[in-house]
Design an enzyme around this catalytic site. Structure first.
Site, PDB file in Angstrom:
ATOM      1  N   ASP A   8      -7.513   4.831  -2.757  1.00 21.68           N
ATOM      2  CA  ASP A   8      -8.916   5.239  -2.846  1.00 21.68           C
ATOM      3  C   ASP A   8      -8.983   6.706  -2.409  1.00 21.68           C
ATOM      4  O   ASP A   8      -7.943   7.364  -2.214  1.00 21.68           O
ATOM      5  CB  ASP A   8      -9.829   4.292  -2.030  1.00 21.68           C
ATOM      6  CG  ASP A   8      -9.774   4.530  -0.518  1.00 21.68           C
ATOM      7  OD1 ASP A   8      -8.913   5.306  -0.041  1.00 21.68           O
ATOM      8  OD2 ASP A   8     -10.583   3.915   0.207  1.00 21.68           O
ATOM      9  N   HIS A   9     -10.190   7.229  -2.239  1.00 17.32           N
ATOM     10  CA  HIS A   9     -10.336   8.648  -1.882  1.00 17.32           C
ATOM     11  C   HIS A   9      -9.697   8.957  -0.523  1.00 17.32           C
ATOM     12  O   HIS A   9      -9.205  10.061  -0.306  1.00 17.32           O
ATOM     13  CB  HIS A   9     -11.818   9.056  -1.890  1.00 17.32           C
ATOM     14  CG  HIS A   9     -12.671   8.177  -1.028  1.00 17.32           C
ATOM     15  ND1 HIS A   9     -12.977   6.874  -1.373  1.00 17.32           N
ATOM     16  CD2 HIS A   9     -13.264   8.386   0.180  1.00 17.32           C
ATOM     17  CE1 HIS A   9     -13.723   6.332  -0.429  1.00 17.32           C
ATOM     18  NE2 HIS A   9     -13.906   7.231   0.534  1.00 17.32           N
ATOM     19  N   CYS A  63      -5.382   3.422   1.512  1.00 17.13           N
ATOM     20  CA  CYS A  63      -6.786   3.775   1.737  1.00 17.13           C
ATOM     21  C   CYS A  63      -6.812   4.596   3.029  1.00 17.13           C
ATOM     22  O   CYS A  63      -5.768   5.093   3.456  1.00 17.13           O
ATOM     23  CB  CYS A  63      -7.709   2.552   1.780  1.00 17.13           C
ATOM     24  SG  CYS A  63      -7.527   1.455   3.194  1.00 17.13           S
ATOM     25  N   GLY A  64      -7.977   4.775   3.632  1.00 16.08           N
ATOM     26  CA  GLY A  64      -8.041   5.624   4.821  1.00 16.08           C
ATOM     27  C   GLY A  64      -7.166   5.111   5.949  1.00 16.08           C
ATOM     28  O   GLY A  64      -6.357   5.843   6.534  1.00 16.08           O
ATOM     29  N   THR A  65      -7.327   3.830   6.255  1.00 14.86           N
ATOM     30  CA  THR A  65      -6.561   3.215   7.343  1.00 14.86           C
ATOM     31  C   THR A  65      -5.482   2.260   6.844  1.00 14.86           C
ATOM     32  O   THR A  65      -4.608   1.865   7.620  1.00 14.86           O
ATOM     33  CB  THR A  65      -7.493   2.384   8.237  1.00 14.86           C
ATOM     34  OG1 THR A  65      -8.120   1.386   7.401  1.00 14.86           O
ATOM     35  CG2 THR A  65      -8.574   3.238   8.893  1.00 14.86           C
ATOM     36  N   GLY A  66      -5.591   1.840   5.617  1.00 19.44           N
ATOM     37  CA  GLY A  66      -4.708   0.794   5.084  1.00 19.44           C
ATOM     38  C   GLY A  66      -5.259  -0.607   5.317  1.00 19.44           C
ATOM     39  O   GLY A  66      -4.761  -1.570   4.737  1.00 19.44           O
ATOM     40  N   GLY A  68      -8.619  -1.952   4.905  1.00 20.82           N
ATOM     41  CA  GLY A  68      -9.492  -2.529   3.872  1.00 20.82           C
ATOM     42  C   GLY A  68      -8.731  -2.925   2.624  1.00 20.82           C
ATOM     43  O   GLY A  68      -8.927  -4.025   2.072  1.00 20.82           O
ATOM     44  N   HIS A  96      12.008 -10.340   5.932  1.00 23.68           N
ATOM     45  CA  HIS A  96      11.355 -11.610   6.250  1.00 23.68           C
ATOM     46  C   HIS A  96      10.204 -11.957   5.308  1.00 23.68           C
ATOM     47  O   HIS A  96       9.996 -13.138   5.007  1.00 23.68           O
ATOM     48  CB  HIS A  96      10.795 -11.569   7.680  1.00 23.68           C
ATOM     49  CG  HIS A  96      11.863 -11.572   8.732  1.00 23.68           C
ATOM     50  ND1 HIS A  96      11.586 -11.742  10.067  1.00 23.68           N
ATOM     51  CD2 HIS A  96      13.215 -11.413   8.647  1.00 23.68           C
ATOM     52  CE1 HIS A  96      12.711 -11.705  10.771  1.00 23.68           C
ATOM     53  NE2 HIS A  96      13.712 -11.489   9.934  1.00 23.68           N
ATOM     54  N   ARG A 107      -5.356   8.446   6.280  1.00 22.70           N
ATOM     55  CA  ARG A 107      -5.976   9.231   7.360  1.00 22.70           C
ATOM     56  C   ARG A 107      -5.335   8.948   8.708  1.00 22.70           C
ATOM     57  O   ARG A 107      -5.734   9.519   9.720  1.00 22.70           O
ATOM     58  CB  ARG A 107      -7.472   8.906   7.435  1.00 22.70           C
ATOM     59  CG  ARG A 107      -8.244   9.359   6.212  1.00 22.70           C
ATOM     60  CD  ARG A 107      -9.691   8.894   6.279  1.00 22.70           C
ATOM     61  NE  ARG A 107     -10.436   9.373   5.127  1.00 22.70           N
ATOM     62  CZ  ARG A 107     -11.498   8.752   4.608  1.00 22.70           C
ATOM     63  NH1 ARG A 107     -11.943   7.646   5.171  1.00 22.70           N
ATOM     64  NH2 ARG A 107     -12.116   9.248   3.555  1.00 22.70           N
ATOM     65  N   ARG A 130      15.022 -19.566   5.739  1.00 20.96           N
ATOM     66  CA  ARG A 130      13.821 -20.054   6.430  1.00 20.96           C
ATOM     67  C   ARG A 130      12.597 -19.223   6.051  1.00 20.96           C
ATOM     68  O   ARG A 130      11.465 -19.719   6.082  1.00 20.96           O
ATOM     69  CB  ARG A 130      14.037 -20.049   7.943  1.00 20.96           C
ATOM     70  CG  ARG A 130      14.142 -18.674   8.585  1.00 20.96           C
ATOM     71  CD  ARG A 130      14.514 -18.764  10.060  1.00 20.96           C
ATOM     72  NE  ARG A 130      14.418 -17.476  10.750  1.00 20.96           N
ATOM     73  CZ  ARG A 130      15.335 -16.513  10.698  1.00 20.96           C
ATOM     74  NH1 ARG A 130      16.437 -16.678   9.960  1.00 20.96           N
ATOM     75  NH2 ARG A 130      15.171 -15.387  11.376  1.00 20.96           N
ATOM     76  N   HIS A 131      12.824 -17.975   5.672  1.00 26.42           N
ATOM     77  CA  HIS A 131      11.697 -17.113   5.291  1.00 26.42           C
ATOM     78  C   HIS A 131      11.105 -17.559   3.954  1.00 26.42           C
ATOM     79  O   HIS A 131       9.896 -17.485   3.753  1.00 26.42           O
ATOM     80  CB  HIS A 131      12.140 -15.650   5.241  1.00 26.42           C
ATOM     81  CG  HIS A 131      12.720 -15.202   6.545  1.00 26.42           C
ATOM     82  ND1 HIS A 131      11.964 -15.147   7.698  1.00 26.42           N
ATOM     83  CD2 HIS A 131      13.979 -14.832   6.873  1.00 26.42           C
ATOM     84  CE1 HIS A 131      12.747 -14.753   8.697  1.00 26.42           C
ATOM     85  NE2 HIS A 131      13.971 -14.548   8.223  1.00 26.42           N
TER      86      HIS A 131
END
Ligand code: RB5
Length: 142
Positions: A8-9, A63-66, A68, A96, A107, A130-131
């Site tokens: 995103d932006h 995205c800004g923080t990852g 959302g 895993h 950001r 197991r994973h």
């Protein structure tokens, strides 16, 4: 390996920097194509379709923080989107979780760190065993 990248932006600048760095990878850019505001659920959905219809083997979402865009992507069947914030997490997300989308914060993370995380993930190998049992349990939940 076909890799798709989308942002995103809030992730646009990081996406462009990663495209400049990874000229040797088969990287398809699913947008956004400028820094005007867009909604991260729409970006996530575009990436998810590329993974689900197998036009991409691996996705990179920003995205800004990852946060959302991780939440949005993980709503979909077959998606294992991992928000990566260290080299160790990058390695384990492959070994895993067999993540099929790597998520970053445009950001909150530096380009250099994100490159290290992507390289670490790409060098790691899924361990199965197991994973796989745990991944299968999540598939049943969907
Ligand atoms: C957009 O301003 C911002 O909310 C988005 O990029 C992301 O950080 C949301 O989790």
């Amino acid at each position: 390996m076909n890799i798709a990248i989308a942002a995103d932006h809030g992730g646009y600048d990081l996406k462009e920097a990663l495209k400049k760095h990874y000229t040797d990878l088969n990287l398809s850019d699913l947008g956004t194509y400028n820094s005007e505001s867009v909604d991260y659920p729409d970006v996530a959905q575009k990436m998810v379709h590329a993974i689900q219809n197998k036009t991409a083997d691996l996705g990179i979402l920003i995205c800004g923080t990852g946060v959302g865009i991780s939440i949005a992507a993980n709503r979909y069947k077959g998606i294992r989107a991992a928000l990566i914030y260290s080299k160790e997490v990058a390695r384990l997300a492959k070994e895993h979780n067999n993540a099929n989308i790597l998520v970053f914060g445009g950001r909150t993370m530096t380009v250099d760190d994100v490159i290290k995380y992507i390289d670490t993930f790409m060098q790691a190998v899924y361990e199965g065993g197991r994973h796989q049992r745990r991944l299968d349990k999540m598939d049943i939940m969907e």
